[in-house]
Design an enzyme around this catalytic site. Sequence first.
Site, mmCIF file in Angstrom:
data_model
loop_
_atom_site.group_PDB
_atom_site.id
_atom_site.type_symbol
_atom_site.label_atom_id
_atom_site.label_comp_id
_atom_site.label_asym_id
_atom_site.label_seq_id
_atom_site.Cartn_x
_atom_site.Cartn_y
_atom_site.Cartn_z
ATOM 1 N N ASN A 27 0.812 -4.457 -5.443
ATOM 2 C CA ASN A 27 0.918 -3.859 -6.932
ATOM 3 C C ASN A 27 -0.327 -3.873 -7.721
ATOM 4 O OD1 ASN A 27 1.971 -2.131 -8.985
ATOM 5 N ND2 ASN A 27 2.551 -4.230 -10.076
ATOM 6 N N SER A 81 -0.460 5.941 -6.630
ATOM 7 C CA SER A 81 -0.645 6.712 -8.222
ATOM 8 C C SER A 81 -0.562 8.129 -7.759
ATOM 9 C CB SER A 81 -1.960 6.474 -8.861
ATOM 10 O OG SER A 81 -2.220 7.408 -9.639
ATOM 11 N N TYR A 96 -11.163 5.186 -8.564
ATOM 12 C CA TYR A 96 -9.561 5.011 -8.463
ATOM 13 C C TYR A 96 -8.744 6.102 -7.679
ATOM 14 C CZ TYR A 96 -5.121 4.063 -10.168
ATOM 15 O OH TYR A 96 -3.538 3.710 -10.376
ATOM 16 N N SER A 99 -9.447 5.316 -3.817
ATOM 17 C CA SER A 99 -8.819 4.092 -3.255
ATOM 18 C C SER A 99 -7.209 4.459 -3.300
ATOM 19 C CB SER A 99 -9.060 2.979 -4.343
ATOM 20 O OG SER A 99 -8.319 3.270 -5.628
ATOM 21 N N LYS A 100 -6.691 5.179 -4.204
ATOM 22 C CA LYS A 100 -5.167 5.237 -3.829
ATOM 23 C C LYS A 100 -4.937 6.233 -2.866
ATOM 24 C CE LYS A 100 -3.750 2.290 -7.061
ATOM 25 N NZ LYS A 100 -2.955 1.304 -6.741
#
Length: 173
Positions: A27, A81, A96, A99-100
Amino acid sequence: MDMPADIAKVSSYIESKFGRLDVLVNNAAIALDFNVAGLDVDLDVVRKTFITNVCGPLFLIQSVVPLMKKHGYGRIVNVSSGLGSFSKIGKGRLAYRMSKTALNVMTKSLAEELMGTNILVNAVTPGWVRTRMGGVQAERSVEQGADSIVWLCSLPDGGASGAFFKDREVFPW
């Protein structure tokens, strides 16, 4: 900091103290580019984002899977996400989002590798949650965001693996 060595120490401690590890929830995440256009994102921001959001979970999984295999049981939940879903790709937040998306690829790939071991690997998007990262304007409570995570941690043997979820329902990759 030597992330793989530090993670190996934690894994060894868990094994010596508890003898097993049944659940891993990845997480930890950072979002350093929420107000930066993709064409302007700094390479160092991309690197830091990937180290935390992708490499950290990968090293943790690599470290604990042998212990899970030893006991024939494991549940790995990667908190992703909706911004990492191809169905939600848009502009901005490029480091971001990438990366997700990479975390989602890792989830699917490792689930395939672990097929038949009773170690289930899934990804989840908690939605926009009122946390330090999500902010006070976010639409969902921490409890709402955590519900699917807890549910995935307690899947029965033979449960879903290699899928992406939101609100206990399959979410599009």
